[in-house]
Design an enzyme around this catalytic site. Sequence first.
Site, short mmCIF file in Angstrom:
data_model
loop_
_atom_site.label_atom_id
_atom_site.label_comp_id
_atom_site.label_asym_id
_atom_site.label_seq_id
_atom_site.Cartn_x
_atom_site.Cartn_y
_atom_site.Cartn_z
N SER A 32 4.68 2.35 8.09
CA SER A 32 4.36 1.42 7.40
C SER A 32 5.55 1.23 6.35
CB SER A 32 3.29 1.80 6.53
OG SER A 32 2.01 1.97 7.24
N HIS B 106 0.93 -1.22 -0.23
CA HIS B 106 0.08 -0.09 -0.02
C HIS B 106 0.75 1.16 0.00
CE1 HIS B 106 0.60 -0.20 4.42
NE2 HIS B 106 0.51 1.10 4.47
N ASP C 276 0.07 -7.58 1.13
CA ASP C 276 0.55 -6.24 1.32
C ASP C 276 2.11 -6.33 1.59
OD1 ASP C 276 0.13 -3.52 1.74
OD2 ASP C 276 -0.09 -3.60 4.07
#
Length: 459
Positions: free
Chosen positions: A307, A199, A229
């Site tokens: 992230s 993402h 992911d």
Amino acid sequence: MTMLWLAVLLTCGAPAALLPTSGVGCPARCDPSSCSPAPTNCQSGETALRCGCCSVCAAAENERCGEGPEDPLCASGLRCVRNGGVTRCQCPSNQPVCGSDGKTYSSLCRLQAESKAVQGRGVAAIIPIQRGDCQQGQKDPDSPRYKYNFIADVVEKIAPAVVHIELFRILPFFKREVPAASGSGFIVSEDGLILTNAHVVTNKHRLKVERSDGSTYDAQIIDVDEKADIALIKIKAKGKLPVLLLGRSEELRPGEFVVAIGSPFSLQNTVTTGIVSTAQRGGKELGLRNSDMDYIQTDAIINYGNSGGPLVNLDGEVVGINTLKVTAGISFAIPSDKIRKFMAESHNRQSTGQGTKKKKYLGIRMMSLSQGKLKELKEQVKDFPENTSGAYIVEVLPDTPAEEAGLKEGDIIISISGKTVTSSSEVSEAIKKEGTLQMVIRRGNEDIPISVTPKEIEF
């Protein structure tokens, strides 16, 4: 007296010995008339003779001090020590110290002596402000700071291999690039392969990678597993790059220390620590019905921009990729065992030359509201809506259809095209199959209709 000398020897060790301050040879009564005139301008201050009668200038550091009744005592803070047949004043500590005048003194006693001297000339007192040299400080391998700062040891080891990823998009009207988002990643090969979240790199025209030394590179997307992911990107750098190795997430234990590192808000190498709550939080528990992956749950804070950064154990091995923050104290990471599988599959895909894929993209990260998760969120989030089901939006990515449509973090998708939503997987299916999505989301205690059209992108 014998016991006194024994105590002194045990305290100070041989061959040095502290001298007593009074004792044999002192007169029964002090006769001030027999004393010399009181001293003036004593650099180390005044003191009495060992018998405590007449005032004399105190002996400074490394000056001889008294054994006899007529010998001077050491200045305040110094000790009279016999060493090798010679008695001299010594400072209890011989460690250097930095003074408020910016100078380094060989000991605290030397600084105090200098302070007295300058005060006598009407200058401000010199105070100790730092142990060790003014320029370098003090490095004591035996101090608690060096012996027990294991988190700092881990960060020092892994930081060179952690990177900041900046993402750019092109403004159609102005035909120029602007920063769109940022994330983190870590180097896994000496020739520039970098792991991050899928993402993080989705729907961006250009990726720029910045290392901890400030060097920057354009990056190319090599492979993406949207379901897991995980993404693999590559930079071209001169020379070999520092790398991080994978640990075995299956060996993690609840309560084990972990360190999360990344670059939230473009701040290089921001570090948070925590413990493993569980190493096997099933994707289905998070409402990801199509997920066969167990996530690592930790209370290490994972902020926006963190992230894609590594979650490491105290050996500096990567046990996960930081991927999801639900609320304070509840964060999730993709386990390294899944990363290892992705790397093997990616190698096979690159070897067979598989082409790019197309998919529809909305730009949200979400989770289903199971009963257990509802209970956790209501405990953590004030004024959480009274929902029994739906898809909870954990994050809305910048410059995406979701952001443009007005979706926000904390919204709960309760229906799409008139059909009640009970899980995040139902939203994913709708994105794949439908065109424009007619959603109803719950924000606080209000139900809001939102229309959003997914974008088709290539991988």
